[in-house]
Design a protein around this motif. Sequence first.
Motif, PDB file in Angstrom:
ATOM      1  N   TRP A 441      17.867  98.943  55.648  1.00 42.21           N
ATOM      2  CA  TRP A 441      16.924 100.034  55.978  1.00 42.21           C
ATOM      3  C   TRP A 441      15.902  99.613  57.037  1.00 42.21           C
ATOM      4  CZ3 TRP A 441      16.444 105.035  55.819  1.00 42.21           C
ATOM      5  CH2 TRP A 441      15.193 105.617  55.982  1.00 42.21           C
ATOM      6  N   PRO A 442      15.125  98.514  56.773  1.00 46.11           N
ATOM      7  CA  PRO A 442      14.167  98.128  57.831  1.00 46.11           C
ATOM      8  C   PRO A 442      14.853  97.737  59.139  1.00 46.11           C
ATOM      9  CG  PRO A 442      14.227  96.485  56.071  1.00 46.11           C
ATOM     10  CD  PRO A 442      14.984  97.677  55.563  1.00 46.11           C
ATOM     11  N   VAL A 443      16.069  97.202  59.046  1.00 45.17           N
ATOM     12  CA  VAL A 443      16.788  96.842  60.287  1.00 45.17           C
ATOM     13  C   VAL A 443      17.054  98.107  61.096  1.00 45.17           C
ATOM     14  CG1 VAL A 443      18.947  95.924  61.208  1.00 45.17           C
ATOM     15  CG2 VAL A 443      17.846  94.794  59.260  1.00 45.17           C
ATOM     16  N   LEU A 444      17.535  99.128  60.396  1.00 42.16           N
ATOM     17  CA  LEU A 444      17.881 100.381  61.069  1.00 42.16           C
ATOM     18  C   LEU A 444      16.632 101.040  61.684  1.00 42.16           C
ATOM     19  CD1 LEU A 444      20.458 101.945  61.498  1.00 42.16           C
ATOM     20  CD2 LEU A 444      20.079 103.121  59.329  1.00 42.16           C
ATOM     21  N   VAL A 445      15.550 101.053  60.913  1.00 41.76           N
ATOM     22  CA  VAL A 445      14.326 101.704  61.401  1.00 41.76           C
ATOM     23  C   VAL A 445      13.741 100.918  62.571  1.00 41.76           C
ATOM     24  CG1 VAL A 445      11.959 102.337  60.785  1.00 41.76           C
ATOM     25  CG2 VAL A 445      13.821 102.774  59.183  1.00 41.76           C
ATOM     26  N   TRP A 446      13.742  99.589  62.438  1.00 42.74           N
ATOM     27  CA  TRP A 446      13.185  98.768  63.530  1.00 42.74           C
ATOM     28  C   TRP A 446      14.013  98.945  64.804  1.00 42.74           C
ATOM     29  CZ3 TRP A 446      13.783  95.012  67.135  1.00 42.74           C
ATOM     30  CH2 TRP A 446      12.616  94.393  67.601  1.00 42.74           C
ATOM     31  N   ASN A 447      15.338  98.940  64.649  1.00 50.25           N
ATOM     32  CA  ASN A 447      16.205  99.138  65.824  1.00 50.25           C
ATOM     33  C   ASN A 447      15.900 100.462  66.507  1.00 50.25           C
ATOM     34  OD1 ASN A 447      17.525  96.736  65.532  1.00 50.25           O
ATOM     35  ND2 ASN A 447      19.345  97.589  64.566  1.00 50.25           N
ATOM     36  N   LEU A 448      15.689 101.488  65.686  1.00 52.45           N
ATOM     37  CA  LEU A 448      15.421 102.824  66.225  1.00 52.45           C
ATOM     38  C   LEU A 448      14.115 102.824  67.027  1.00 52.45           C
ATOM     39  CD1 LEU A 448      15.873 105.869  66.420  1.00 52.45           C
ATOM     40  CD2 LEU A 448      14.822 106.108  64.169  1.00 52.45           C
ATOM     41  N   VAL A 449      13.066 102.265  66.448  1.00 59.17           N
ATOM     42  CA  VAL A 449      11.759 102.302  67.111  1.00 59.17           C
ATOM     43  C   VAL A 449      11.763 101.391  68.349  1.00 59.17           C
ATOM     44  CG1 VAL A 449       9.305 101.879  66.830  1.00 59.17           C
ATOM     45  CG2 VAL A 449      10.620 102.805  64.941  1.00 59.17           C
ATOM     46  N   HIS A 450      12.386 100.219  68.211  1.00 57.01           N
ATOM     47  CA  HIS A 450      12.424  99.283  69.335  1.00 57.01           C
ATOM     48  C   HIS A 450      13.217  99.870  70.496  1.00 57.01           C
ATOM     49  CE1 HIS A 450      13.842  95.673  71.581  1.00 57.01           C
ATOM     50  NE2 HIS A 450      12.571  95.356  71.428  1.00 57.01           N
ATOM     51  N   TRP A 451      14.314 100.510  70.184  1.00 63.48           N
ATOM     52  CA  TRP A 451      15.132 101.151  71.229  1.00 63.48           C
ATOM     53  C   TRP A 451      14.298 102.187  71.982  1.00 63.48           C
ATOM     54  CZ3 TRP A 451      19.327 105.377  70.165  1.00 63.48           C
ATOM     55  CH2 TRP A 451      20.043 105.618  71.329  1.00 63.48           C
ATOM     56  N   ARG A 452      13.566 103.007  71.211  1.00 62.23           N
ATOM     57  CA  ARG A 452      12.749 104.039  71.854  1.00 62.23           C
ATOM     58  C   ARG A 452      11.652 103.404  72.712  1.00 62.23           C
ATOM     59  NH1 ARG A 452      11.856 106.958  75.005  1.00 62.23           N
ATOM     60  NH2 ARG A 452      10.677 108.893  74.964  1.00 62.23           N
ATOM     61  N   ALA A 453      11.024 102.339  72.138  1.00 66.14           N
ATOM     62  CA  ALA A 453       9.902 101.707  72.854  1.00 66.14           C
ATOM     63  C   ALA A 453      10.382 101.086  74.168  1.00 66.14           C
ATOM     64  CB  ALA A 453       9.248 100.646  71.968  1.00 66.14           C
ATOM     65  N   THR A 454      11.580 100.486  74.150  1.00 60.65           N
ATOM     66  CA  THR A 454      12.065  99.858  75.385  1.00 60.65           C
ATOM     67  C   THR A 454      12.461 100.884  76.438  1.00 60.65           C
ATOM     68  OG1 THR A 454      14.286  99.737  74.445  1.00 60.65           O
ATOM     69  CG2 THR A 454      12.930  97.755  74.301  1.00 60.65           C
ATOM     70  N   GLU A 455      12.669 102.125  76.044  1.00 58.22           N
ATOM     71  CA  GLU A 455      13.023 103.165  77.015  1.00 58.22           C
ATOM     72  C   GLU A 455      11.790 103.929  77.512  1.00 58.22           C
ATOM     73  OE1 GLU A 455      16.081 103.885  78.291  1.00 58.22           O
ATOM     74  OE2 GLU A 455      16.824 102.131  77.261  1.00 58.22           O
ATOM     75  N   LEU A 456      10.608 103.557  77.019  1.00 63.37           N
ATOM     76  CA  LEU A 456       9.392 104.239  77.465  1.00 63.37           C
ATOM     77  C   LEU A 456       9.032 103.779  78.882  1.00 63.37           C
ATOM     78  CD1 LEU A 456       7.195 104.045  74.264  1.00 63.37           C
ATOM     79  CD2 LEU A 456       8.143 106.100  75.300  1.00 63.37           C
ATOM     80  N   PRO A 457       8.286 104.590  79.619  1.00 65.33           N
ATOM     81  CA  PRO A 457       7.906 104.180  80.970  1.00 65.33           C
ATOM     82  C   PRO A 457       7.105 102.882  80.949  1.00 65.33           C
ATOM     83  CG  PRO A 457       7.426 106.492  80.627  1.00 65.33           C
ATOM     84  CD  PRO A 457       7.822 105.950  79.296  1.00 65.33           C
ATOM     85  N   GLY A 458       7.357 102.041  81.902  1.00 68.25           N
ATOM     86  CA  GLY A 458       6.607 100.799  82.012  1.00 68.25           C
ATOM     87  C   GLY A 458       7.507  99.654  82.412  1.00 68.25           C
ATOM     88  N   LEU A 459       6.901  98.488  82.545  1.00 70.67           N
ATOM     89  CA  LEU A 459       7.647  97.296  82.946  1.00 70.67           C
ATOM     90  C   LEU A 459       8.236  96.630  81.707  1.00 70.67           C
ATOM     91  CD1 LEU A 459       5.055  95.898  85.441  1.00 70.67           C
ATOM     92  CD2 LEU A 459       7.430  96.361  86.017  1.00 70.67           C
ATOM     93  N   ARG A 460       9.440  96.092  81.837  1.00 76.63           N
ATOM     94  CA  ARG A 460      10.068  95.414  80.707  1.00 76.63           C
ATOM     95  C   ARG A 460       9.513  93.995  80.540  1.00 76.63           C
ATOM     96  NH1 ARG A 460      11.002  99.725  79.883  1.00 76.63           N
ATOM     97  NH2 ARG A 460       9.276  99.125  78.586  1.00 76.63           N
ATOM     98  N   ALA A 461       9.035  93.387  81.592  1.00 72.97           N
ATOM     99  CA  ALA A 461       8.435  92.058  81.492  1.00 72.97           C
ATOM    100  C   ALA A 461       7.334  91.975  82.536  1.00 72.97           C
ATOM    101  CB  ALA A 461       9.485  90.983  81.742  1.00 72.97           C
ATOM    102  N   THR A 462       6.249  91.293  82.184  1.00 71.43           N
ATOM    103  CA  THR A 462       5.132  91.235  83.129  1.00 71.43           C
ATOM    104  C   THR A 462       4.933  89.838  83.709  1.00 71.43           C
ATOM    105  OG1 THR A 462       3.667  90.937  81.259  1.00 71.43           O
ATOM    106  CG2 THR A 462       3.849  93.149  82.144  1.00 71.43           C
ATOM    107  N   ASN A 463       5.657  88.848  83.193  1.00 67.66           N
ATOM    108  CA  ASN A 463       5.553  87.496  83.752  1.00 67.66           C
ATOM    109  C   ASN A 463       6.943  87.036  84.144  1.00 67.66           C
ATOM    110  OD1 ASN A 463       2.674  87.045  83.343  1.00 67.66           O
ATOM    111  ND2 ASN A 463       3.183  87.163  81.172  1.00 67.66           N
ATOM    112  N   LEU A 464       7.161  86.862  85.425  1.00 69.96           N
ATOM    113  CA  LEU A 464       8.506  86.561  85.921  1.00 69.96           C
ATOM    114  C   LEU A 464       8.497  85.282  86.734  1.00 69.96           C
ATOM    115  CD1 LEU A 464       9.338  90.113  87.268  1.00 69.96           C
ATOM    116  CD2 LEU A 464      10.183  89.140  85.172  1.00 69.96           C
TER     117      LEU A 464
END
Lengths: 597, 290
Positions: A441-464
């Motif tokens: 259950w927490p795996v599924l919910v975390w995957n769902l929220v993390h997937w959404r968060a990574t698709e939000l506008p913004g930079l994927r990494a700030t230190n390159l």
Amino acid sequence: MLPLFTTPWAFAALLAIPALAGLYWLRNSFRLVPVSSLLLWLDQAEARTSGLRVRRLQTPLLFFLELTVLILLAVAATGPRLETSQGHWPLVVVLDDSYSMLAGGDESPKALALEMVADELRWGDEYPVRFVLAGTSPQVLGETAHDWSAGRELLRGWRCLSPAARLSEAMAFAAELGGDKSRILVVTDQKPPDELPAGRIVWRAFGRHQSNLALVRAGRAGQGGQRCFFEIANFSAAEQTTSFLLKEADRSIMNERLTLKPKEVRRVSLQIKGVDGALSASLPDDALAIDNHVILLPEELPKAAVEIQVKDDALRALMENSFDATGLTKKSAGKADLFVVDDVDLASVDAETWVVQLLREKEADAFTGPFVVDRTHPLTEGLSLQGVVWGGGKAEDLPGRPVILAGSVPLLTEVENATGQRILRWRLRPDLSTLTELPAWPVLVWNLVHWRATELPGLRATNLRLGQSAVLKVGGPLREPPAANGTRSVPTTMDSIAVRKPSGASQKLNVHSRRATILTDDVGVYEVRSGDKNYSFAVNALSAEESDLSSCVSGRWGEWTEDGVPESALRTVAWVLLLLALGVLTWHLALASRGAR
Amino acid sequence: MSSSLRQALLEGERAGSHYVLTTPRGLPLGTVGPHQGARTGSSLEFREHRDYQPGDDLRYVDWSVYARSDKLVVKLYHEEVTPHLDIVVDSSRSMALAGTTKAEAAVGLAAFFAVAAENAGMTQKLWWAGDGCAQPPACQGRAHTWDLPAFDFAASFAESFARRPPLFRPRGLRVLLSDLLWLGDPMHVLAPCADRATATIVLQILADADVRPPERGNLRLLDVESGQTLELLVDDAAARRYGAALERHESNWREACRRVGAIMTIVVAEEWLEERRLDELVAAEVLQVL
């Protein structure tokens, strides 16, 4: 007295030259011919016989043949010993573009190499020269240069800001670029590989063994970037003492003297609570300046705004607790990023909001497996349904692409519509399930929220690291939503973002599929403007291979010989000139008789 | 728009009416519609079985096979599509080289393909590659009614793509009409054209003057796009080198087309305007004669 005037035959031949030139000069004229492109005529410029590019006197081929014969005879009559040279083949210079070439300030390998290029290349001979930058991938530096001023202009683009120099690839590329008869000059600070191909490549190295301390790794993590680490390496053969300074703006956070053994890499980790801005770490100046400074910006994944509208109190509470526990969500104020709902009119939902529709069907079953899981989907990463009882509707029809099935019954499906909005349909009857009580259950919910968060506008990494690409996600639907009358959707115009580099230069980049990729070729802080939003990311020179100057050497390897190598020598060439004159006359005769026919 | 271009549209449309556009590997793809596509899809017509691979649509798992053999096997169906054709016309100045009929051939071919696509039940869209690729406002409906802009873009086709590429419809057919005479990597144009395309067809339209170099002698060659000039002594040897350079250039383009799976054919404008046939594309099963 000049040798030509001591021989009357040579003098007579010389007198004939201006007479011949005068005859042809009068016949000179140009015809203007418009063509589709000069592309196919460009290589004529290097031809030696015909199609000759005109610089001063433009004359037909026969004139040059006659002129050549006269000159050959005149020179042969003097019994000359001429310097022969075959150095007219194209030259391709491979330039090491890695930042170790900057080591040593005014005496850096780059500065020494530039002097060598200016002094030693025979620009007066007007052979074509091309430059190839050897960075992480080979890159042609401008067009062909035919003289030093053009070459000097091109060499301004040699910045030595690459995190690596792939010289072998660049040499192979240079050989392709220059063709079979080209000569290759490699300019670097490293020694050559085991064996250079004979006769074609000259390898010049201008490096020198120097002590260098460098920041070779750095990172910042935690919510708000509250932890950070730095790795300092001593690349010299002796023990070195240095001072490590860490600042936020003008506020000093750490100032410590470090003593490092030869070849030691020291890690410095620290908690930096309450520091929200950019961190700047530095070492004192030494042989290589670029690796003594690091800037770290806060690394933070954007939080997804979640709104839950579920009628069942127990299920709603479960959902709220589960989403809160991920730490990746925030309360929705206005438009939600993720809308969890059990009954919804999809047309009324904003195009950028993802919808999770919970389906509590009456005709349900408790499935114990076998579960078929689409392992390529982000929702199923690390998910195990071993021992899970999943209660849900048992009809085999459910819109969307199945992500999890129990046999042929879809339990979770996903679909992306034309606007880029994702809709997940999730069959769940908690009263028939053990899913909510097990680790899945927490795996599924975390995957769902993390997937959404990574698709939000913004930079994927700030230190390159220098050379890495920054990826910016841009908001907004892919297309305008379908019109109410059912007509086809109309694509939106292409967005663009503005990038300001650390050097101050600005650049505009197009956005494709809500994603823009920014190539990094300078160290410092990049500023990105997308619509009304501003983003920043830092780029640092963190390459241990480039900071390690212990393998840098100076020297020259290889020679240009035989094919196209200028091997100067004084030889008696009168007989050669006479033979050449005879050959040219024969050619002239053949051309003239063909023209007469 | 000149009367010669108007006439070329009319003639191109007339010639295209004898052909049907199709795809080299069978049938076209596009949005959901009445035609049967070449790829796997969701129609009712069964195509074949194959082993399940991660990423396959789980709806198509054959559960009866799974029950019998404990092995995941998927059923593949033909998809149903409405095919679409995007025609991109290079409007750089070199396409209207003085003394040639390249412009007439280009617009004639655009009309030709538009009609051949219409015969195949496809929708079509014309892209004018000038200062960025855009749809000319007055180019709806039948080809002979089009009001095309001038061939006056003072840079290359690739530059037009770089400024604003066409918004191609996914999984459609794409036809590029250009003389391809610019210096640069063909992949800069071919890659976006072939991206998610069912088929990409590249027609290199050359004038007789492009194929055979101009007369011999001292020439000042003027590049009509850039305005640059080059003064050359052109003799037989120079002409041969020009021919070799053209051959090499075409070979580069053919190799790039092969890499992205595009079909390339060369059309000499004057010859095409005389016969208006594309036998090479008929042989490649891109066109069918009605």
